[in-house]
Scaffold this motif. Structure first.
Motif, PDB file in Angstrom:
ATOM      1  N   ASN A  57       0.827  -1.217   0.000  1.00  0.00           N
ATOM      2  CA  ASN A  57       0.000   0.000   0.000  1.00  0.00           C
ATOM      3  C   ASN A  57       0.857   1.262   0.000  1.00  0.00           C
ATOM      4  N   GLN A  58       1.996   1.222   0.719  1.00  0.00           N
ATOM      5  CA  GLN A  58       2.889   2.382   0.744  1.00  0.00           C
ATOM      6  C   GLN A  58       3.502   2.633  -0.631  1.00  0.00           C
ATOM      7  N   VAL A  59       3.937   1.542  -1.278  1.00  0.00           N
ATOM      8  CA  VAL A  59       4.581   1.684  -2.593  1.00  0.00           C
ATOM      9  C   VAL A  59       3.579   2.179  -3.625  1.00  0.00           C
ATOM     10  N   THR A  60       2.436   1.490  -3.717  1.00  0.00           N
ATOM     11  CA  THR A  60       1.449   1.854  -4.736  1.00  0.00           C
ATOM     12  C   THR A  60       0.778   3.175  -4.391  1.00  0.00           C
ATOM     13  N   GLY A  61       0.627   3.464  -3.087  1.00  0.00           N
ATOM     14  CA  GLY A  61       0.000   4.722  -2.686  1.00  0.00           C
ATOM     15  C   GLY A  61       0.783   5.915  -3.202  1.00  0.00           C
ATOM     16  N   GLY A  62       2.109   5.895  -3.017  1.00  0.00           N
ATOM     17  CA  GLY A  62       2.939   6.985  -3.519  1.00  0.00           C
ATOM     18  C   GLY A  62       2.899   7.093  -5.029  1.00  0.00           C
ATOM     19  N   LEU A  63       2.885   5.928  -5.695  1.00  0.00           N
ATOM     20  CA  LEU A  63       2.838   5.927  -7.156  1.00  0.00           C
ATOM     21  C   LEU A  63       1.554   6.547  -7.675  1.00  0.00           C
ATOM     22  N   PHE A  64       0.426   6.146  -7.078  1.00  0.00           N
ATOM     23  CA  PHE A  64      -0.853   6.635  -7.566  1.00  0.00           C
ATOM     24  C   PHE A  64      -1.093   8.095  -7.173  1.00  0.00           C
ATOM     25  N   VAL A  65      -0.532   8.529  -6.049  1.00  0.00           N
ATOM     26  CA  VAL A  65      -0.628   9.950  -5.706  1.00  0.00           C
ATOM     27  C   VAL A  65       0.079  10.785  -6.765  1.00  0.00           C
ATOM     28  N   GLY A  66       1.244  10.307  -7.206  1.00  0.00           N
ATOM     29  CA  GLY A  66       1.959  11.005  -8.272  1.00  0.00           C
ATOM     30  C   GLY A  66       1.163  11.053  -9.556  1.00  0.00           C
ATOM     31  N   MET A  67       0.531   9.948  -9.898  1.00  0.00           N
ATOM     32  CA  MET A  67      -0.266   9.909 -11.126  1.00  0.00           C
ATOM     33  C   MET A  67      -1.482  10.818 -11.024  1.00  0.00           C
ATOM     34  N   PHE A  68      -2.105  10.842  -9.852  1.00  0.00           N
ATOM     35  CA  PHE A  68      -3.254  11.730  -9.674  1.00  0.00           C
ATOM     36  C   PHE A  68      -2.817  13.192  -9.714  1.00  0.00           C
ATOM     37  N   ALA A  69      -1.606  13.471  -9.241  1.00  0.00           N
ATOM     38  CA  ALA A  69      -1.089  14.836  -9.319  1.00  0.00           C
ATOM     39  C   ALA A  69      -0.941  15.257 -10.778  1.00  0.00           C
ATOM     40  N   ILE A  70      -0.469  14.316 -11.609  1.00  0.00           N
ATOM     41  CA  ILE A  70      -0.338  14.610 -13.039  1.00  0.00           C
ATOM     42  C   ILE A  70      -1.704  14.868 -13.660  1.00  0.00           C
ATOM     43  N   SER A  71      -2.691  14.005 -13.295  1.00  0.00           N
ATOM     44  CA  SER A  71      -4.034  14.188 -13.865  1.00  0.00           C
ATOM     45  C   SER A  71      -4.678  15.482 -13.366  1.00  0.00           C
ATOM     46  N   SER A  72      -4.358  15.897 -12.145  1.00  0.00           N
ATOM     47  CA  SER A  72      -4.933  17.143 -11.628  1.00  0.00           C
ATOM     48  C   SER A  72      -4.387  18.346 -12.381  1.00  0.00           C
ATOM     49  N   VAL A  73      -3.144  18.226 -12.888  1.00  0.00           N
ATOM     50  CA  VAL A  73      -2.594  19.308 -13.713  1.00  0.00           C
ATOM     51  C   VAL A  73      -3.452  19.497 -14.958  1.00  0.00           C
ATOM     52  N   ALA A  74      -3.883  18.372 -15.562  1.00  0.00           N
ATOM     53  CA  ALA A  74      -4.752  18.456 -16.737  1.00  0.00           C
ATOM     54  C   ALA A  74      -6.072  19.132 -16.388  1.00  0.00           C
ATOM     55  N   LEU A  75      -6.609  18.823 -15.204  1.00  0.00           N
ATOM     56  CA  LEU A  75      -7.854  19.463 -14.777  1.00  0.00           C
ATOM     57  C   LEU A  75      -7.662  20.962 -14.565  1.00  0.00           C
ATOM     58  N   ILE A  76      -6.526  21.337 -13.963  1.00  0.00           N
ATOM     59  CA  ILE A  76      -6.266  22.761 -13.736  1.00  0.00           C
ATOM     60  C   ILE A  76      -6.082  23.492 -15.059  1.00  0.00           C
ATOM     61  N   VAL A  77      -5.334  22.862 -15.989  1.00  0.00           N
ATOM     62  CA  VAL A  77      -5.153  23.459 -17.310  1.00  0.00           C
ATOM     63  C   VAL A  77      -6.509  23.628 -17.992  1.00  0.00           C
ATOM     64  N   GLY A  78      -7.365  22.601 -17.869  1.00  0.00           N
ATOM     65  CA  GLY A  78      -8.712  22.710 -18.420  1.00  0.00           C
ATOM     66  C   GLY A  78      -9.498  23.835 -17.772  1.00  0.00           C
ATOM     67  N   GLY A  79      -9.332  23.983 -16.440  1.00  0.00           N
ATOM     68  CA  GLY A  79     -10.026  25.060 -15.729  1.00  0.00           C
ATOM     69  C   GLY A  79      -9.574  26.435 -16.179  1.00  0.00           C
ATOM     70  N   VAL A  80      -8.258  26.577 -16.399  1.00  0.00           N
ATOM     71  CA  VAL A  80      -7.737  27.851 -16.901  1.00  0.00           C
ATOM     72  C   VAL A  80      -8.314  28.141 -18.282  1.00  0.00           C
ATOM     73  N   GLY A  81      -8.419  27.086 -19.109  1.00  0.00           N
ATOM     74  CA  GLY A  81      -9.023  27.259 -20.433  1.00  0.00           C
ATOM     75  C   GLY A  81     -10.467  27.692 -20.338  1.00  0.00           C
ATOM     76  N   VAL A  82     -11.212  27.116 -19.396  1.00  0.00           N
ATOM     77  CA  VAL A  82     -12.609  27.498 -19.194  1.00  0.00           C
ATOM     78  C   VAL A  82     -12.705  28.965 -18.791  1.00  0.00           C
ATOM     79  N   MET A  83     -11.860  29.395 -17.842  1.00  0.00           N
ATOM     80  CA  MET A  83     -11.896  30.786 -17.410  1.00  0.00           C
ATOM     81  C   MET A  83     -11.568  31.728 -18.563  1.00  0.00           C
ATOM     82  N   ASN A  84     -10.572  31.363 -19.345  1.00  0.00           N
ATOM     83  CA  ASN A  84     -10.167  32.196 -20.473  1.00  0.00           C
ATOM     84  C   ASN A  84     -11.305  32.360 -21.480  1.00  0.00           C
ATOM     85  N   ILE A  85     -11.926  31.249 -21.848  1.00  0.00           N
ATOM     86  CA  ILE A  85     -13.013  31.293 -22.824  1.00  0.00           C
ATOM     87  C   ILE A  85     -14.223  32.038 -22.265  1.00  0.00           C
TER      88      ILE A  85
END
Length: 419
Positions: free
Chosen positions: A286-314
């Motif tokens: 759980n410790q090994v996979t937990g850290g791995l998946f937190v990193g992956m979710f951090a990457i996916s959250s960047v996509a959400l934030i970028v999408g949010g910035v795009g929404v605000m801009n439009i």
């Protein structure tokens, strides 16, 4: 209070605005779609692996304790003290048999090396199984680990004492060598010697979905037979079955006391061996996979934030384009809250549509993963699906509120003059 008809009209206007700008809306929510799809894909792989690991560990048993001279759960370079520890012995295992909270004890030796020049390839009449794990077990292992004996028999104490040339094959090894034939009574060649097959094990739950698990590609020998074949191997694993799951702490204390006494560990010194259970292995997993998946979710959250910035801009561009429309609406009686709600709903609906597309894309990814990589499990989670969609809608609210507030606070007279 806003009437239901007014709310319906505002939602209709928001929908029409999105519909009339399909290309712009689609590009705006692309980041949202990618973020939601990644969240669902990553969580599905994580859930599939976690479920399979739990199923695999469940086959070993909840009340099994392992002892080894070093800690197999240590990552990185071993300490000098750990590298110089003496191995556990068969006599250590025998000393644990009569403990009050111990039901059964076994010892095993395992040998696995990459297949180089034919070494550790098992042969039968022109067929062979490669990269096979060679393992020696005592007769009590069947009781300790509840192994799934599919056909034939397990080793007896007599087989072990007389170093009988007999083996039990695991499922993948038997399939590679014999296919649909009955292997019982046949002789296989291992390192130039013949061994009679007396039993086979059924498939053991794999950590991976339909991939080959090395645990199912093993040849099992009586322990003394294995020692005669490889006398240089001395790193015994001791496997202990406690009388019950509740008795495990007491059993571990008893085992620790006996091993410390036999290995002459001073009172003030730490153990020079390791005791661990399936639960401790699960915690490390759980410790090994937990850290791995937190990193992956951090990457996916960047996509959400970028999408949010795009929404605000439009949305800010949309407010500028529709300044005159906002002025007309205010001139005929639209309130601040009506304009605020309209533009906020537009942003939320935009990202919610992106969330729906992202969920669909994530479901396709989950379906495609086992098709492309059969060994990688993926199981869609309702929680993470709901989380992904809710995150998309929340991004719309978070990044859409400022453009909506700006639109609601435009001066109607200045808006009517805007060209």
């Amino acid at each position: 209070m806003m009437r239901q008809s007014e709310l319906g009209e505002i939602m209709h206007m928001a929908t029409e605005t999105i519909r009339t700008n399909k290309m712009r809306s689609g590009l705006t929510v692309l980041g949202i779609v990618i973020g939601v799809a990644v969240v669902i894909g990553v969580s599905s792989i994580g859930r599939g692996l976690d479920d399979n690991v739990r199923d695999r560990f469940a086959t070993v048993g909840a009340n099994v304790i392992f002892a080894f001279h070093i800690d197999p759960l240590t990552f990185g370079r071993l300490s000098e003290e750990m590298r110089t520890r003496k191995e556990l012995t068969m006599e250590d295992a025998e000393a644990l048999r009569d403990l009050p909270h111990v039901k059964a004890v076994s010892a095993l030796l395992r040998l696995f090396r990459p297949n180089i020049g034919g070494t550790y390839t098992i042969k039968y009449e022109g067929r062979k199984a490669s990269n096979t794990i060679l393992e020696g077990n005592t007769a009590s292992m069947l009781e300790v680990e509840d192994l799934p004996l599919a056909d034939g028999r397990w080793f007896s104490e007599s087989d072990d004492e007389h170093r009988s040339p007999v083996v039990v094959l695991c499922s993948d090894t038997a399939q590679e060598l014999f296919g649909n034939q009955n292997p019982l009574g046949k002789e296989v060649t291992i390192e130039g010697r013949l061994f009679e097959v007396i039993g086979t094990l059924g498939p053991i739950q794999s950590v991976f979905n339909r991939g080959k698990d090395p645990i199912n590609n093993r040849v099992l020998f009586p322990l003394r037979t294995f020692k005669a074949l490889h006398p240089e191997e001395k790193q015994h694993f001791i496997v202990v079955k406690a009388t019950s799951h509740d008795a495990m702490p007491k059993a571990m204390d008893e085992i620790r006391e006996v091993l410390r006494r036999r290995r002459k560990v001073p009172f003030e010194k730490p153990d020079n061996f390791s005791l661990f259970t399936i639960e401790s292995v699960t915690e490390v997993w759980n410790q090994v996979t937990g850290g791995l998946f937190v990193g992956m979710f951090a990457i996916s959250s960047v996509a959400l934030i970028v999408g949010g910035v795009g929404v605000m801009n439009i949305m800010l561009v949309s407010v500028t384009e529709r300044t005159r429309e906002i002025g007309v609406r205010k001139a005929i009686g639209a309130r601040k809250q009506d304009i605020l709600l309209q533009f906020t709903l537009e942003a939320i609906m935009l990202t919610a549509v992106g969330g729906v597309i992202g969920v669909t894309a994530g479901a396709l990814v989950v379906w495609a993963i086992p098709a492309v990589w059969p060994s990688l499990p993926a199981r869609m989670s309702m929680f993470w699906t709901t989380f992904g969609f809710s995150s998309a809608a929340a991004v719309g609210l978070l990044f859409g509120i400022y453009p909506a507030w700006k639109a609601a606070n435009l001066d109607p007279i200045e808006s009517l003059r805007y060209e």
